[in-house]
Design a protein around this motif. Structure first.
Motif, PDB file in Angstrom:
ATOM      1  N   TRP A  63      40.375 -32.902  -1.870  1.00  0.00           N
ATOM      2  CA  TRP A  63      40.470 -34.284  -1.407  1.00  0.00           C
ATOM      3  C   TRP A  63      40.794 -34.310   0.095  1.00  0.00           C
ATOM      4  O   TRP A  63      40.191 -35.082   0.864  1.00  0.00           O
ATOM      5  CB  TRP A  63      41.540 -35.030  -2.187  1.00  0.00           C
ATOM      6  N   GLY A  64      41.720 -33.458   0.521  1.00  0.00           N
ATOM      7  CA  GLY A  64      42.116 -33.432   1.932  1.00  0.00           C
ATOM      8  C   GLY A  64      40.981 -33.026   2.861  1.00  0.00           C
ATOM      9  O   GLY A  64      40.772 -33.646   3.912  1.00  0.00           O
ATOM     10  N   GLY A  90      36.527 -38.418  -1.501  1.00  0.00           N
ATOM     11  CA  GLY A  90      37.680 -37.542  -1.735  1.00  0.00           C
ATOM     12  C   GLY A  90      38.109 -37.550  -3.189  1.00  0.00           C
ATOM     13  O   GLY A  90      38.379 -36.502  -3.786  1.00  0.00           O
ATOM     14  N   GLY A  91      38.164 -38.735  -3.792  1.00  0.00           N
ATOM     15  CA  GLY A  91      38.512 -38.837  -5.201  1.00  0.00           C
ATOM     16  C   GLY A  91      37.474 -38.194  -6.096  1.00  0.00           C
ATOM     17  O   GLY A  91      37.811 -37.549  -7.099  1.00  0.00           O
ATOM     18  N   LEU A  92      36.208 -38.375  -5.735  1.00  0.00           N
ATOM     19  CA  LEU A  92      35.125 -37.738  -6.485  1.00  0.00           C
ATOM     20  C   LEU A  92      35.299 -36.228  -6.514  1.00  0.00           C
ATOM     21  O   LEU A  92      35.216 -35.598  -7.582  1.00  0.00           O
ATOM     22  CB  LEU A  92      33.779 -38.093  -5.849  1.00  0.00           C
ATOM     23  N   TRP A  93      35.593 -35.628  -5.350  1.00  0.00           N
ATOM     24  CA  TRP A  93      35.659 -34.161  -5.293  1.00  0.00           C
ATOM     25  C   TRP A  93      36.971 -33.602  -5.809  1.00  0.00           C
ATOM     26  O   TRP A  93      37.033 -32.444  -6.224  1.00  0.00           O
ATOM     27  CB  TRP A  93      35.306 -33.656  -3.897  1.00  0.00           C
ATOM     28  N   PHE A  96      32.508 -42.995 -11.410  1.00  0.00           N
ATOM     29  CA  PHE A  96      33.729 -43.786 -11.590  1.00  0.00           C
ATOM     30  C   PHE A  96      34.741 -43.480 -10.488  1.00  0.00           C
ATOM     31  O   PHE A  96      35.267 -44.394  -9.832  1.00  0.00           O
ATOM     32  CB  PHE A  96      34.312 -43.479 -12.969  1.00  0.00           C
ATOM     33  N   TYR A  97      34.997 -42.199 -10.247  1.00  0.00           N
ATOM     34  CA  TYR A  97      35.985 -41.813  -9.232  1.00  0.00           C
ATOM     35  C   TYR A  97      35.465 -41.999  -7.821  1.00  0.00           C
ATOM     36  O   TYR A  97      36.246 -42.294  -6.898  1.00  0.00           O
ATOM     37  CB  TYR A  97      36.451 -40.380  -9.484  1.00  0.00           C
ATOM     38  N   PHE A 132      44.030 -26.918  -5.629  1.00  0.00           N
ATOM     39  CA  PHE A 132      42.609 -27.061  -5.321  1.00  0.00           C
ATOM     40  C   PHE A 132      42.162 -28.523  -5.321  1.00  0.00           C
ATOM     41  O   PHE A 132      41.323 -28.914  -4.507  1.00  0.00           O
ATOM     42  CB  PHE A 132      41.770 -26.231  -6.289  1.00  0.00           C
ATOM     43  N   ALA A 133      42.711 -29.333  -6.225  1.00  0.00           N
ATOM     44  CA  ALA A 133      42.334 -30.753  -6.234  1.00  0.00           C
ATOM     45  C   ALA A 133      42.804 -31.449  -4.955  1.00  0.00           C
ATOM     46  O   ALA A 133      42.046 -32.215  -4.336  1.00  0.00           O
ATOM     47  CB  ALA A 133      42.918 -31.448  -7.455  1.00  0.00           C
ATOM     48  N   SER A 134      44.046 -31.173  -4.531  1.00  0.00           N
ATOM     49  CA  SER A 134      44.568 -31.817  -3.324  1.00  0.00           C
ATOM     50  C   SER A 134      43.876 -31.293  -2.067  1.00  0.00           C
ATOM     51  O   SER A 134      43.578 -32.072  -1.146  1.00  0.00           O
ATOM     52  CB  SER A 134      46.077 -31.613  -3.222  1.00  0.00           C
TER      53      SER A 134
END
Length: 325
Positions: free
Chosen positions: A77-78, A175-178, A167-168, A72-74
């Motif tokens: 971001w994608g 993408g990093g935030l989500w 921060f992210y 889910f994280a990848s």
């Protein structure tokens, strides 16, 4: 005329600076975009579907939880990376996703609402209002309990809802935030040490602890700076906040909570009901110092000031780092 000017600005100045700046401004002015499709709601629905599928096929839930974190994280971001490069429209999507990932404006608004309802004498309404912000049982809380609960959730969520996402965002973009928000959402849904979630939520809890480790400590030090600007109890805070922060079961939650407790001068922790079970949480801050409305207002102001300082620091510093890499 506004749209051409907006796109000229966005294409002239690096989005690493402009997008976070506008997102912070929108969060402060508008708060949570309740009438718009919020990504967290979609993430929550997909996590429910995944949980149901994992239980039906009887896969090892610990392994399923770790797979979910990576998957889910990848994917989050994608997807964000794909939609934010759409010509012209991608700029607006980037701004909306960045704004939707920040929650300080909502935190301040909702906590102020709880305090207002409580101080109007409507304790039942205040219990219902605070229940929207926490996972603990609020049905039997008295006025002091509501204020203590409010102090704990406001200080903890300063990091979880604003400092860490910002921060992210500044370091890795929307993408990093989500990716971070996906893990955080997973932890908030599954990260309980109950029979249902103990195995499934372990991966999310551990990953969230890792991702929030540095932002939580940055939050504590930014709070001290904000506290100094607001004339709060800096000396006692510096003496005690690290020791108190390490009392908590969570490696991160205690840092903003202990710092806020000592800066404002109110006790956090003590007996707390979760899912029908009383949990004796570690005591943070001065012992036997209950919260009153003036202290809660001071805490809300402290968190607002801390968020402003975080934006002033993160956007230029982390923005430059993101451009460098």
């Amino acid at each position: 005329m506004l749209f051409p000017v907006f796109f000229i600005i966005m294409t002239t100045f690096p989005s690493a600076f402009i997008i976070p700046t506008l997102a912070v401004m929108l969060d402060s002015i508008l708060g949570d975009p309740k009438k718009l499709p919020h990504p967290v709601r979609f993430i929550g629905k997909w996590l429910d579907l995944y949980e149901n599928a994992a239980r039906k096929v009887k896969i090892n839930l610990g392994i399923a939880g770790w797979i979910a974190v990576l998957l889910f994280a990848s994917v989050s971001w994608g997807i964000v990376a794909l939609v934010t490069v759409i010509p012209y429209l991608g700029v607006l999507i980037s701004l909306y996703l960045s704004y939707a990932g920040l929650a300080l404006g909502c935190l301040i608004k909702e906590s102020s609402k709880v305090l207002h309802v409580l101080e109007s004498g409507d304790i039942v309404g205040a219990r219902k209002a605070i229940a929207m912000l926490v996972s603990r049982d609020t049905s039997e809380l008295d006025a002091n309990g509501i204020r203590r609960t409010l102090a704990e959730t406001v200080s903890e969520n300063l990091n979880d809802g604003f400092v860490a996402p910002l921060f992210y965002l500044c370091l890795f973009g929307p993408g990093g935030l989500w990716a971070y928000k996906t893990v955080s959402t997973m932890d908030s849904m599954w990260g309980y040490r109950t029979e249902r979630f103990n195995d499934l939520g372990r991966g999310a809890a551990k990953t969230d602890d890792l991702l929030a480790w540095l932002p939580a400590r940055i939050t504590a030090y930014l709070m001290i700076i904000a506290g100094k600007l607001r004339g709060l109890n800096i000396k006692e805070t510096k003496k005690h906040f690290k020791k108190d922060a390490r009392k908590m079961e969570s490696p991160n939650a205690g840092w903003p909570m202990a710092t806020a407790a000592w800066l404002i001068g109110g006790q956090m922790g003590g007996p707390t009901v979760y899912f029908g079970t009383v949990k004796d949480k570690p005591v943070l801050g001065p012992i036997d110092k209950p919260w009153d409305k003036t202290m809660i207002r001071a805490l809300i102001g402290l968190c607002d000031k801390t968020g402003t300082i975080a934006a002033w620091v993160f956007i230029p510093v982390l923005g430059m780092l993101s451009l460098a890499f």
